[in-house]
Design an enzyme around this catalytic site. Structure first.
Site, mmCIF file in Angstrom:
data_model
loop_
_atom_site.group_PDB
_atom_site.id
_atom_site.type_symbol
_atom_site.label_atom_id
_atom_site.label_comp_id
_atom_site.label_asym_id
_atom_site.label_seq_id
_atom_site.Cartn_x
_atom_site.Cartn_y
_atom_site.Cartn_z
ATOM 1 N N SER A 248 0.794 -1.240 0.000
ATOM 2 C CA SER A 248 0.000 0.000 0.000
ATOM 3 C C SER A 248 0.822 1.284 0.000
ATOM 4 O O SER A 248 0.287 2.347 -0.283
ATOM 5 C CB SER A 248 -0.909 0.029 1.233
ATOM 6 O OG SER A 248 -2.140 -0.525 0.907
ATOM 7 N N LYS B 277 0.643 3.470 -2.984
ATOM 8 C CA LYS B 277 -0.557 4.264 -3.300
ATOM 9 C C LYS B 277 -0.290 5.768 -3.238
ATOM 10 O O LYS B 277 -0.796 6.530 -4.065
ATOM 11 C CB LYS B 277 -1.701 3.905 -2.336
ATOM 12 C CG LYS B 277 -2.188 2.459 -2.481
ATOM 13 C CD LYS B 277 -3.143 2.103 -1.341
ATOM 14 C CE LYS B 277 -3.686 0.687 -1.462
ATOM 15 N NZ LYS B 277 -4.489 0.296 -0.284
ATOM 16 N N TYR C 283 -2.468 -2.098 -10.694
ATOM 17 C CA TYR C 283 -2.582 -1.949 -9.238
ATOM 18 C C TYR C 283 -1.867 -3.098 -8.511
ATOM 19 O O TYR C 283 -1.100 -2.870 -7.569
ATOM 20 C CB TYR C 283 -4.064 -1.879 -8.836
ATOM 21 C CG TYR C 283 -4.250 -1.950 -7.347
ATOM 22 C CD1 TYR C 283 -3.868 -0.894 -6.521
ATOM 23 C CD2 TYR C 283 -4.761 -3.099 -6.744
ATOM 24 C CE1 TYR C 283 -3.986 -0.980 -5.144
ATOM 25 C CE2 TYR C 283 -4.889 -3.187 -5.376
ATOM 26 C CZ TYR C 283 -4.498 -2.133 -4.574
ATOM 27 O OH TYR C 283 -4.611 -2.224 -3.214
ATOM 28 N N VAL D 37 1.204 -3.694 4.033
ATOM 29 C CA VAL D 37 1.132 -4.971 4.744
ATOM 30 C C VAL D 37 2.400 -5.817 4.602
ATOM 31 O O VAL D 37 2.547 -6.821 5.279
ATOM 32 C CB VAL D 37 -0.097 -5.808 4.312
ATOM 33 C CG1 VAL D 37 -1.392 -5.155 4.746
ATOM 34 C CG2 VAL D 37 -0.090 -6.079 2.826
ATOM 35 N N TYR E 26 -3.894 3.401 7.479
ATOM 36 C CA TYR E 26 -5.139 2.644 7.511
ATOM 37 C C TYR E 26 -6.126 3.331 8.460
ATOM 38 O O TYR E 26 -6.093 4.547 8.599
ATOM 39 C CB TYR E 26 -4.881 1.180 7.921
ATOM 40 C CG TYR E 26 -3.957 0.458 6.952
ATOM 41 C CD1 TYR E 26 -4.392 0.158 5.666
ATOM 42 C CD2 TYR E 26 -2.671 0.092 7.298
ATOM 43 C CE1 TYR E 26 -3.559 -0.500 4.760
ATOM 44 C CE2 TYR E 26 -1.838 -0.571 6.404
ATOM 45 C CZ TYR E 26 -2.290 -0.851 5.147
ATOM 46 O OH TYR E 26 -1.460 -1.486 4.262
#
Ligand code: GLU
Length: 343
Positions: free
Chosen positions: A80, A83, A205, A275, A257
């Site tokens: 992540s 992103k 992605y 993660v 998160y």
């Protein structure tokens, strides 16, 4: 009679021993290496292979000094963390207004993979939750999938100063099990929020999540943002300076998160975690922090990484809104790092 090479390496080893900031990081490392809490991500078998004891801390200053401790060469998937940086590229490709018409910038408090869109506008809530990250990946320009991936990899290279590979087994596993992400993509297609190149965008992605990095790379990613978008070592511009604040502010509000609010309150350093066990944290104008330790807490953030950032923030007064005199003066501690020539 020692030659000049010997003298140089002697000098750098003396520096390595005497740098107060490196000693500080060594102490932090020793304090938390035996913290055996949390769980390594195992939603795909490849991630479960990570060793819980892996632990690395790297700090790169905005003027290119580097301090590292522990397993800073160990590669892992960026997940992540990608992103935030892909959001920056989408902004460069389309500008703020257009990107914001497709992805909102509101924290959710919901899990990162929840299948939820803003009811009024059908936009995903922000670029850090999966739905928003998929909508962001959809915006990356390129005439075909190869060119879009190439642009992403080139962007990461500008930030870190080195080439990055994709972990293909992780990519294929994400692709073959990512039904939730697929469901989000179709929901967004239904509302006309993304283009119909669903498979290509989902591949992009999953590939961006599977990029291999180490703790040094995470520190360089952050240090580049801290330095206004210019890699402090190579001096290459990684992102248009107009969009640096967009990326950093989303990291602060949505990067950790559904613990992002608590993080902003307690640590106050814009950060993004993944993660795979990485955290990249930006202290604007000052430095970038990269930590790597696979065991995660219930929210998906690296437990040792959280501790390191909490202590750095507290001890050096790095909370964005701190106005009190810190326990330690950063400038006095930041001597004796490995400079640009030692990179
Ligand atoms: N590749 C993961 C997914 O799409 C992202 C994991 C993360 O949050 O780091 O589910």
């Amino acid at each position: 009679m020692p030659n000049s090479g010997d003298l140089q390496s002697l000098a750098s080893s003396i520096t390595a021993v005497t740098s107060p900031f490196r000693n500080y990081l060594n102490d932090l490392y020793d304090k938390y290496r035996s913290l055996n809490e949390g769980k390594v991500a195992d939603y795909i078998p490849e991630l479960a292979l990570a060793k819980p004891e892996w632990f690395g801390i790297c700090v790169v200053t905005a003027d290119g000094q580097m301090f590292e401790v522990g397993e800073c060469q160990q590669l892992f998937t960026i997940q992540s963390i990608s992103k935030a940086f892909v959001f920056g590229l989408a902004l460069e490709d389309h500008g703020r207004e257009y990107v914001n018409s497709k992805v909102s910038v509101e924290p959710t408090g919901e899990a990162f993979n929840s299948i939820v869109l803003d009811e009024a506008t059908n936009r995903p809530y922000n670029p850090m939750v999966n739905a928003g990250a998929i909508a962001t990946a959809d915006l990356i320009k390129g005439k075909n999938s190869t060119e879009r991936l190439k642009r992403l990899l080139e962007m990461f290279k500008r930030y870190t100063g080195r080439e990055h590979d994709i972990n293909v087994p992780v990519f294929l596993s994400e692709k073959s099990t990512g039904y939730r992400n697929r469901a989000m993509a179709y929901l967004m297609l239904n509302f006309g929020m993304i283009s119909d190149k669903i498979d290509e965008t989902l591949d992009l992605y999953f590939q961006q999540c599977s990029i291999l990095v180490n703790a040094k790379d995470l520190a360089m990613l952050a240090a580049t943002l801290a330095n206004g978008g210019i890699n402090p070592v190579t001096k290459e511009r990684a992102i248009d300076e107009r969009y640096v604040q967009d990326v950093i502010s989303i990291m602060l509000t949505c990067g950790m998160y559904d613990a992002s609010g608590e993080w902003a309150y307690r640590v106050g350093i814009p950060a993004k975690s993944g993660v795979g066990g990485g955290i990249t944290a930006v202290v604007p104008g000052k430095l970038g922090i990269g930590t790597f330790s696979p065991p995660l807490d219930a929210k998906g953030n690296s437990i040792r990484g959280i501790k390191v950032c909490e202590y750095l923030s507290k001890d050096f007064g790095l909370h964005l809104f701190n106005v009190a005199k810190p326990e330690r003066d950063l400038q006095q501690w930041l001597v004796g790092g490995d400079g640009i020539n030692d990179w």
